[in-house]
Enzyme design. Structure first.
Site, short mmCIF file in Angstrom:
data_model
loop_
_atom_site.label_atom_id
_atom_site.label_comp_id
_atom_site.label_asym_id
_atom_site.label_seq_id
_atom_site.Cartn_x
_atom_site.Cartn_y
_atom_site.Cartn_z
N GLN A 37 91.81 84.60 34.00
CA GLN A 37 90.63 84.51 34.86
C GLN A 37 90.93 83.56 36.01
OE1 GLN A 37 86.88 82.54 33.62
NE2 GLN A 37 85.88 84.46 34.17
N TYR A 61 80.57 79.47 40.53
CA TYR A 61 81.84 78.89 40.97
C TYR A 61 82.15 79.32 42.40
CZ TYR A 61 81.99 77.77 36.06
OH TYR A 61 81.66 77.30 34.82
N ARG A 100 81.57 85.14 22.03
CA ARG A 100 81.30 84.37 20.81
C ARG A 100 81.58 85.14 19.53
NH1 ARG A 100 75.56 83.12 23.20
NH2 ARG A 100 76.08 85.19 23.99
C1 LIG Z 1 82.89 78.61 24.55
C2 LIG Z 1 82.58 79.45 25.74
C3 LIG Z 1 83.25 79.22 26.94
C4 LIG Z 1 83.01 80.06 28.04
N1 LIG Z 1 83.78 79.90 29.17
C5 LIG Z 1 83.69 80.82 30.16
C6 LIG Z 1 84.63 80.80 31.23
O1 LIG Z 1 85.55 79.98 31.28
N2 LIG Z 1 84.48 81.73 32.19
C7 LIG Z 1 83.49 82.68 32.15
O2 LIG Z 1 83.40 83.52 33.05
N3 LIG Z 1 82.61 82.73 31.15
C8 LIG Z 1 82.71 81.84 30.14
N4 LIG Z 1 81.87 81.94 29.06
C9 LIG Z 1 80.88 83.04 29.01
C10 LIG Z 1 81.46 84.25 28.29
O3 LIG Z 1 82.57 84.80 28.97
C11 LIG Z 1 80.42 85.36 28.12
O4 LIG Z 1 79.96 85.72 29.40
C12 LIG Z 1 79.23 84.94 27.23
O5 LIG Z 1 79.67 84.21 26.11
C13 LIG Z 1 78.44 86.17 26.76
O6 LIG Z 1 79.25 87.02 25.98
P1 LIG Z 1 79.10 87.06 24.37
O7 LIG Z 1 77.65 87.37 24.07
O8 LIG Z 1 80.02 88.18 23.94
O9 LIG Z 1 79.48 85.73 23.85
C14 LIG Z 1 82.06 81.10 27.95
C15 LIG Z 1 81.38 81.31 26.76
C16 LIG Z 1 81.63 80.51 25.65
C17 LIG Z 1 80.91 80.79 24.37
#
Ligand SMILES: Cc1cc2nc3c(=O)[nH]c(=O)nc-3n(C[C@H](O)[C@H](O)[C@H](O)COP(=O)(O)O)c2cc1C
Length: 404
Positions: A103, A178, A354
């Site tokens: 990313q 960002y 997650r």
């Molecule tokens: C621990 C953690 C760190 C994350 N860091 C980023 C990141 O660095 N860049 C980003 O675009 N989204 C980040 N996210 C968001 C996830 O990419 C995603 O959009 C969000 O968790 C929803 O997806 P999910 O329901 O499958 O978890 C992060 C999410 C979590 C849980």
């Protein structure tokens, strides 16, 4: 719908020219396993383990384009000093049959980087950098046109480095508050020149980045763009804007658009849903002043959005309907049934965050079990650990990614 639609997800697919063994992609979840910007064995193991679990493409989160593009000094930035370790990470993931995306991002004016080299963080417009208040970076300046051109080049150079190291794909971060999204949002972009005002003008910087990155890496590296479908704040971008943004990205040659929402700086719960991040973040925050500030803005910033499966479906479907390029669904996919529902809407890929931290074997298991249910509780504690020593893990299953 269920079985047949889900089945499409587990068959090989093309992302641009990149062959993937299925349509499941590990979402960027900043791992916090890169102290002082180094690649650790734990970071490598996490991605290798995800590959073993059956994911088609894993995403190494937050590959900053330059040292000053980091939110803090413990993030990676793309430079020769980490080439061997990145090559090792990629080789280990490839050994599992999975591919690797990085990313590519820039923090713009949102940083608390203790090793910041420049005079001040720079974004589209002069502003207060609340994140940097206690880190000696309280004010962010506005980029000049020449500096915007430099930043485009910096992003392209970083992409070239990523290609040379062996990344199969690059996800350019267009969302979450960002660098690029600071230009897109009218709340953070108050410029009067060709980079501000209309949506086309606000997209100019991001599209120039996309063009320069594509020129640098060619067609063999797949390019994704992660966007925020809305800022989730009054006066910010709307889903109508996002539909146009998607069309512009398609015209710019993107291979797939990842449809997220919200911003880390203004409305983080919109992208997560579930339990508030605030208690965990307060636990992690060392500065009493910052803790005071967080409590002050707490209710307004960390809004309540109950978790539900496929929570971005309605908005993302509008993007799906608008463009022919790849569209990747993200947000709350934790069961085979949800996978089937996303596929039935015509999405090309699904990103999982997650759910995979809770169960890295989710891809294999969901492929085998029509009634697979991932029991991630969306307590969101993992997301509050990004700055903790050792980085993120699932508090319910802390051993998931321990080195073998
Ligand atoms: C621990 C953690 C760190 C994350 N860091 C980023 C990141 O660095 N860049 C980003 O675009 N989204 C980040 N996210 C968001 C996830 O990419 C995603 O959009 C969000 O968790 C929803 O997806 P999910 O329901 O499958 O978890 C992060 C999410 C979590 C849980």
């Amino acid at each position: 719908m269920t079985t047949d639609s889900a089945q499409r997800c587990f068959e090989p697919a093309l992302l641009g020219r990149l062959s993937l063994r299925n349509r499941l992609i590990k979402a960027a979840t900043f791992e916090g396993k890169s102290p002082n910007g180094t690649v650790t064995p734990e970071l490598i193991r996490l991605h290798e383990r995800l590959g073993e679990g059956g994911i088609a493409l894993t995403t190494l989160a937050y590959c900053a384009a330059e040292a000053d593009g980091r939110i803090n000094e413990h993030m990676l930035y793309m430079h020769e000093g980490i080439r061997p370790q990145l090559e090792q990470l990629i080789a280990r993931v490839h050994g599992t049959g999975a591919k690797v995306s990085g990313q590519l991002g820039h923090c713009g004016n949102f940083t608390k980087n203790r090793e910041f080299h420049g005079k001040r963080p720079l974004g589209p417009s002069r502003t207060i950098n609340a994140l940097g208040l206690t880190y000696g970076l309280p004010i962010a300046g506005a980029l000049t046109i020449a500096q915007i051109r430099d930043r485009v080049n910096v992003m392209a150079r970083a992409a070239g480095f990523m290609k040379s190291v062996g990344f199969d794909a690059i996800e350019i971060h267009f969302g979450h508050g960002y660098g690029i999204s600071q230009f897109i949002s009218p709340l953070t972009n108050r410029r009067k020149d060709e980079y501000g005002g209309t949506l086309s003008n606000r997209m100019r910087f991001g599209l120039q980045v996309l063009e320069a990155v594509r020129k640098e890496v060619g067609d063999d590296v797949a390019l994704l763009a992660k966007i925020s479908m809305t800022d989730g704040v009054r006066g910010g971008t709307t889903v109508d804007d996002a539909v146009e943004i998607a069309a512009m990205l398609e015209a710019g040659g993107i291979d797939a658009i990842v449809c997220s929402g919200g911003t880390s700086s203004m409305n983080p719960m919109l992208l997560f849903r579930g339990d508030s991040l605030l208690p965990g973040l307060l636990e992690q925050e060392k500065s009493a002043i910052m803790r005071f500030g967080m409590r002050l803005v707490g209710e307004r910033m960390f809004r309540k959005y109950p978790y539900e499966e496929n929570y971005f479906m309605e908005q993302a479907a509008r993007i799906r309907a608008r463009v022919q390029c790849g569209v990747c669904y993200i947000g709350g996919v934790c069961t085979t049934e949800s996978i089937a529902a996303v596929m039935a809407e015509g999405f090309d890929f699904i990103q999982l965050g997650r759910g995979l931290l809770f169960d890295p074997d989710m891809p294999r298991r969901a492929a085998a079990e029509a009634d697979y249910v991932n029991r991630c509780s969306h307590c969101n504690r993992c997301a509050t650990l990004i700055d903790a020593p050792g980085g993120i893990y699932c508090v319910e299953r802390p051993n998931n990614f321990l080195p073998s």
